[in-house]
Design a protein around this motif. Structure first.
Motif, PDB file in Angstrom:
ATOM      1  N   ARG A  15      40.370   6.183 -12.218  1.00 30.04           N
ATOM      2  CA  ARG A  15      41.821   6.563 -12.491  1.00 30.04           C
ATOM      3  C   ARG A  15      42.000   7.932 -12.192  1.00 30.04           C
ATOM      4  O   ARG A  15      42.908   8.191 -11.557  1.00 30.04           O
ATOM      5  CB  ARG A  15      42.138   6.069 -14.228  1.00 30.04           C
ATOM      6  CG  ARG A  15      43.301   6.647 -14.754  1.00 30.04           C
ATOM      7  CD  ARG A  15      44.554   5.823 -14.122  1.00 30.04           C
ATOM      8  NE  ARG A  15      45.773   6.538 -14.560  1.00 30.04           N
ATOM      9  CZ  ARG A  15      46.455   7.612 -14.191  1.00 30.04           C
ATOM     10  NH1 ARG A  15      46.022   8.347 -13.194  1.00 30.04           N
ATOM     11  NH2 ARG A  15      47.758   7.995 -14.814  1.00 30.04           N
ATOM     12  N   GLN A  36      41.777   3.363 -21.908  1.00 27.25           N
ATOM     13  CA  GLN A  36      41.238   4.554 -21.657  1.00 27.25           C
ATOM     14  C   GLN A  36      40.761   5.350 -22.484  1.00 27.25           C
ATOM     15  O   GLN A  36      41.360   5.715 -23.304  1.00 27.25           O
ATOM     16  CB  GLN A  36      42.189   5.004 -20.658  1.00 27.25           C
ATOM     17  CG  GLN A  36      41.580   5.847 -19.622  1.00 27.25           C
ATOM     18  CD  GLN A  36      41.346   5.251 -18.243  1.00 27.25           C
ATOM     19  OE1 GLN A  36      42.422   4.636 -17.637  1.00 27.25           O
ATOM     20  NE2 GLN A  36      40.261   4.926 -17.804  1.00 27.25           N
ATOM     21  N   SER A 294      44.246   1.687  -9.154  1.00 29.02           N
ATOM     22  CA  SER A 294      43.177   2.661  -9.947  1.00 29.02           C
ATOM     23  C   SER A 294      43.695   3.906  -9.803  1.00 29.02           C
ATOM     24  O   SER A 294      42.934   5.014 -10.234  1.00 29.02           O
ATOM     25  CB  SER A 294      41.810   2.330  -9.184  1.00 29.02           C
ATOM     26  OG  SER A 294      41.892   2.874  -7.656  1.00 29.02           O
ATOM     27  N   ASP A 295      44.902   4.107  -9.156  1.00 34.84           N
ATOM     28  CA  ASP A 295      45.218   5.714  -8.813  1.00 34.84           C
ATOM     29  C   ASP A 295      44.180   6.389  -8.186  1.00 34.84           C
ATOM     30  O   ASP A 295      44.181   7.743  -8.703  1.00 34.84           O
ATOM     31  CB  ASP A 295      45.896   6.010 -10.207  1.00 34.84           C
ATOM     32  CG  ASP A 295      47.137   5.596 -10.583  1.00 34.84           C
ATOM     33  OD1 ASP A 295      48.051   5.297  -9.614  1.00 34.84           O
ATOM     34  OD2 ASP A 295      47.307   5.312 -12.040  1.00 34.84           O
TER      35      ASP A 295
END
Length: 308
Positions: A15, A36, A294-295
């Motif tokens: 991320r 997260q 997933s950036d």
């Protein structure tokens, strides 16, 4: 670190691409979010992992063509004393599996009904112009990783460079390459909108970060290259541009016929059924190794650098 925690660590790194014990440059630690871990917890899990657990983590990442590199405060400027930076990088010696997509890039840059080939051209132009601001303008080599904090530019500067590039193309008249003609069809605020979308992509990919935001429209936002971005750019230079060094050192160039034959061969092998021109498709494959879901954008910019 058990398997569940390892999965959470990998999810975080996919991320954000980096994690720091004590973030520098005034950045606050990233807090936990739904699904997260917090940045502090990620660093603690890696720090406290046994050698066997670290090896398992390395093996897991290697299976995705990635590696985790660790940098201490004395390695590069910007890493706080006593801190440690973990960076997730593509491994140039490994092949990345085809599980990442370029669609977030196309979606971000699309303003109307442009084709994927046209959007690939926009991305490639913007990426090359960004390198002009981060490297050429500073007389900086790709190996000058430590100078990443000097590599800043304003949104308005990238917009200005793009306008100049388009005017240069227009001046060529009928000589403009067919693949570049779509760039000359912009309307109104198209340029500013595409530049903003491009910068947002780079920020999401961990390649840029803001050092000064625009206030009341009086000034343009200022962006700085991240250490991750500089490390990946160096990696591209070391592992993918050695043939350019040979050319500069006086190695004989291939004949025009050899170039034509090779181009035909490459085009036949790499033709994509999506309809993107092979050269644009290659540029996007190499520039965008990781998806927006997933950036993270793995920046294996081999094709774009070759065209610079």
């Amino acid at each position: 670190m058990n398997m569940t925690e390892m999965g959470e660590v990998v999810a975080y790194l996919l991320r954000y691409r980096t994690a720091e014990r004590q973030p520098g440059n005034g950045r606050k630690r990233r807090a936990a979010r739904e699904g997260q871990l917090a940045e502090r917890d990620v660093c603690a899990l890696i720090d406290d992992a046994l050698d066997t657990e670290r090896e398992a983590l390395r093996d897991f990442l290697a299976g995705q063509g990635l590696r985790l590199k660790v940098f201490e405060s004395g390695d590069y400027p910007g890493i706080a004393p006593g801190s440690r930076l973990y960076a997730l990088l593509p491994d140039p010696e490994l092949e990345q599996p085809p599980l990442y997509t370029r669609e977030p890039v196309f979606d971000a840059l699309r303003l109307r009904q442009e084709s994927r080939a046209e959007l690939a051209q926009w991305y490639l132009q913007l990426w090359l112009l960004m390198q002009t601001l981060l490297y050429t303008r500073l007389n900086r080599a790709l190996s000058d990783v430590s100078r990443y904090q000097e590599a800043t530019f304003a949104t308005s500067e990238l917009i200005g460079l793009l306008r100049e590039q388009l005017e240069t193309l227009r001046a060529q008249g009928e000589g403009v390459p067919e693949t570049s003609r779509a760039l000359l069809e912009e309307r109104g605020e198209d340029i500013a909108r595409r530049v903003k979308a491009f910068i947002d992509l780079q920020v999401r990919a961990g390649q840029l970060e803001t050092v000064r935001e625009a206030r009341d429209g009086a000034e343009s936002e200022i962006w700085q290259q991240t250490l991750l971005g500089a490390l990946e750019a160096e990696q591209v230079g070391v592992h993918h541009l050695s043939h350019l060094v040979d050319l500069l050192s006086g190695e004989p160039r291939p004949s025009a016929q050899e170039v034509d034959d090779e181009s035909v061969s490459v085009a036949e092998e790499d033709r994509d059924t999506s309809g993107i021109a092979p050269e644009a498709d290659e540029a996007q494959d190499d520039l965008l190794g990781m998806d927006g879901d997933s950036d993270a954008a793995s920046v294996d910019e081999r094709a774009a650098e070759e065209r610079a």
